[in-house]
Design an enzyme around this catalytic site. Structure first.
Site, PDB file in Angstrom:
ATOM      1  N   ASN A   7       0.873  -1.165   0.000  1.00 57.90           N
ATOM      2  CA  ASN A   7       0.000   0.000   0.000  1.00 57.90           C
ATOM      3  C   ASN A   7       0.917   1.224   0.000  1.00 57.90           C
ATOM      4  O   ASN A   7       1.492   1.584   1.017  1.00 57.90           O
ATOM      5  CB  ASN A   7      -0.922  -0.002   1.222  1.00 57.90           C
ATOM      6  CG  ASN A   7      -1.853   1.188   1.245  1.00 57.90           C
ATOM      7  OD1 ASN A   7      -1.480   2.300   0.890  1.00 57.90           O
ATOM      8  ND2 ASN A   7      -3.087   0.975   1.678  1.00 57.90           N
ATOM      9  N   GLU A  34      -3.790   2.101  -3.047  1.00 55.45           N
ATOM     10  CA  GLU A  34      -3.886   3.534  -2.733  1.00 55.45           C
ATOM     11  C   GLU A  34      -2.975   4.371  -3.631  1.00 55.45           C
ATOM     12  O   GLU A  34      -2.167   5.165  -3.162  1.00 55.45           O
ATOM     13  CB  GLU A  34      -3.598   3.809  -1.254  1.00 55.45           C
ATOM     14  CG  GLU A  34      -4.781   3.540  -0.350  1.00 55.45           C
ATOM     15  CD  GLU A  34      -4.709   4.284   0.969  1.00 55.45           C
ATOM     16  OE1 GLU A  34      -5.249   5.401   1.046  1.00 55.45           O
ATOM     17  OE2 GLU A  34      -4.108   3.733   1.931  1.00 55.45           O
ATOM     18  N   ASP A 147      -4.281  -4.836   0.577  1.00 53.43           N
ATOM     19  CA  ASP A 147      -4.673  -4.277   1.868  1.00 53.43           C
ATOM     20  C   ASP A 147      -6.130  -4.648   2.098  1.00 53.43           C
ATOM     21  O   ASP A 147      -7.023  -4.055   1.515  1.00 53.43           O
ATOM     22  CB  ASP A 147      -4.473  -2.750   1.842  1.00 53.43           C
ATOM     23  CG  ASP A 147      -4.882  -2.080   3.144  1.00 53.43           C
ATOM     24  OD1 ASP A 147      -5.379  -2.792   4.048  1.00 53.43           O
ATOM     25  OD2 ASP A 147      -4.720  -0.860   3.252  1.00 53.43           O
ATOM     26  N   ASN A 149      -7.704  -4.351   4.934  1.00 50.80           N
ATOM     27  CA  ASN A 149      -8.281  -3.519   5.990  1.00 50.80           C
ATOM     28  C   ASN A 149      -9.019  -4.355   7.030  1.00 50.80           C
ATOM     29  O   ASN A 149     -10.092  -3.994   7.513  1.00 50.80           O
ATOM     30  CB  ASN A 149      -9.194  -2.440   5.392  1.00 50.80           C
ATOM     31  CG  ASN A 149      -8.453  -1.126   5.194  1.00 50.80           C
ATOM     32  OD1 ASN A 149      -7.703  -0.688   6.064  1.00 50.80           O
ATOM     33  ND2 ASN A 149      -8.641  -0.504   4.041  1.00 50.80           N
ATOM     34  N   ASP A 218      -2.221  -6.136   5.665  1.00 50.09           N
ATOM     35  CA  ASP A 218      -1.846  -6.495   4.295  1.00 50.09           C
ATOM     36  C   ASP A 218      -1.585  -7.995   4.233  1.00 50.09           C
ATOM     37  O   ASP A 218      -0.724  -8.509   4.957  1.00 50.09           O
ATOM     38  CB  ASP A 218      -0.610  -5.705   3.879  1.00 50.09           C
ATOM     39  CG  ASP A 218      -0.824  -4.204   4.053  1.00 50.09           C
ATOM     40  OD1 ASP A 218      -1.299  -3.567   3.113  1.00 50.09           O
ATOM     41  OD2 ASP A 218      -0.532  -3.692   5.155  1.00 50.09           O
ATOM     42  N   ASP A 247       2.497   4.633   5.292  1.00 51.39           N
ATOM     43  CA  ASP A 247       2.237   4.078   6.621  1.00 51.39           C
ATOM     44  C   ASP A 247       2.145   2.550   6.599  1.00 51.39           C
ATOM     45  O   ASP A 247       1.931   1.932   7.641  1.00 51.39           O
ATOM     46  CB  ASP A 247       0.995   4.697   7.263  1.00 51.39           C
ATOM     47  CG  ASP A 247      -0.186   4.819   6.314  1.00 51.39           C
ATOM     48  OD1 ASP A 247      -0.106   4.302   5.184  1.00 51.39           O
ATOM     49  OD2 ASP A 247      -1.195   5.447   6.690  1.00 51.39           O
ATOM     50  N   HIS A 248       2.314   1.941   5.439  1.00 52.02           N
ATOM     51  CA  HIS A 248       2.385   0.490   5.296  1.00 52.02           C
ATOM     52  C   HIS A 248       3.798   0.080   4.888  1.00 52.02           C
ATOM     53  O   HIS A 248       4.541   0.876   4.292  1.00 52.02           O
ATOM     54  CB  HIS A 248       1.429  -0.011   4.205  1.00 52.02           C
ATOM     55  CG  HIS A 248      -0.018   0.170   4.524  1.00 52.02           C
ATOM     56  ND1 HIS A 248      -0.853  -0.893   4.809  1.00 52.02           N
ATOM     57  CD2 HIS A 248      -0.789   1.287   4.580  1.00 52.02           C
ATOM     58  CE1 HIS A 248      -2.075  -0.439   5.036  1.00 52.02           C
ATOM     59  NE2 HIS A 248      -2.066   0.878   4.895  1.00 52.02           N
TER      60      HIS A 248
END
Length: 257
Positions: A7, A34, A147, A149, A218, A247-248
């Site tokens: 991501n 993303e 991802d 989520n 993930d 942030d991943h």
């Protein structure tokens, strides 16, 4: 073969980070989520210069998914999931690469919950599960990477109560992930690291990276034929520590020929 999911959280903003990681890690196939750019702003020339062909589904400012293949061009087979003609969000793309069917997904976050965003999250996962069952029944080499989520288990999140009401950890969300495993898909990262606490995401807020206050969001799920070829899996945590990082962190698997 090495397959990864990442991501990127804004491909143009983090392009230098992405290119550096591609050069260091040398994955054969990469699923990106993303992108946060429309198709016309996808950095194709930079990706090609790094040695990768690409297919993508972009969306301005939000979402967006892509599949990269080193020294080859992925063959696009599907964009989006059936079941909701009104859903125009760029969250799912599929391509054939080197004899493997690669599915790249960016599942809805679902917050705040309860509410319409959580309803959409669960509905989207129902559509994913239906398509995943059809893919699994084909008995082909398939990877579902991205991802999700979803934090599958309590050990996949740092000790905290701050996420108790979050859509990522709700029983309904975990049940949606469990439904895929019940179909027969293999959680590759957990197979290789059955007892370890594993994180792939660290929020920018409250020094969560510095405190290792992470979550495992993930995932790479493998069909029966790919499960037999799995030799390794890991998380490139150091990428999360780069300047201007997503942030991943990238997640990867290796498969024997």
């Amino acid at each position: 073969m090495k397959i990864a999911t990442f991501n990127i959280n804004g491909i143009n903003r983090r392009l230098d980070n992405l290119i550096a990681w591609l050069g260091e890690a040398e994955p054969d196939i990469v699923c990106l989520q993303e992108l946060k750019v429309p198709d016309r702003q996808f950095p194709r020339s930079a990706i090609e210069a790094a040695g990768y062909g690409a297919v993508r589904q972009g969306q301005s400012a939000w979402n967006g998914v892509a599949i990269l293949a080193r020294d080859s061009e992925p063959v696009l087979t599907r964009v989006g999931l059936d079941g909701d003609p009104s859903d125009a969000e760029a969250r799912y793309i599929e391509a054939a690469v080197s004899g493997i069917l690669v599915a790249c997904l960016y599942a809805p976050n679902g917050n705040p919950q309860p509410g319409p965003k959580f309803v959409y999250k669960l509905s989207w996962h129902e559509r994913l599960a239906k398509h995943a069952a059809e893919l699994f029944a084909l008995d082909l080499p398939v990877v579902l990477a991205g991802d999700y989520n979803i934090v599958p288990e309590p050990r996949d999140i740092y000790p905290t109560t701050s996420y108790d009401d979050n859509a990522l950890v709700q029983p309904e969300s975990r049940a949606a992930f469990g439904e895929l495993l019940d179909q027969g898909w293999l959680d590759a990262l957990r197979k290789i690291h059955p007892k370890d606490q594993l994180f792939t995401f660290w929020d920018y807020r409250r020094n969560r990276w510095q405190r290792n206050a992470g979550l495992r969001l993930d995932h790479m799920l493998l069909s029966r034929k790919l499960s037999r070829k799995l030799t390794g899996a890991g998380i490139d945590r150091e990428v999360r520590g780069m300047e201007g990082a997503s942030d991943h962190a990238p997640v990867w698997i290796t498969l024997r020929d």
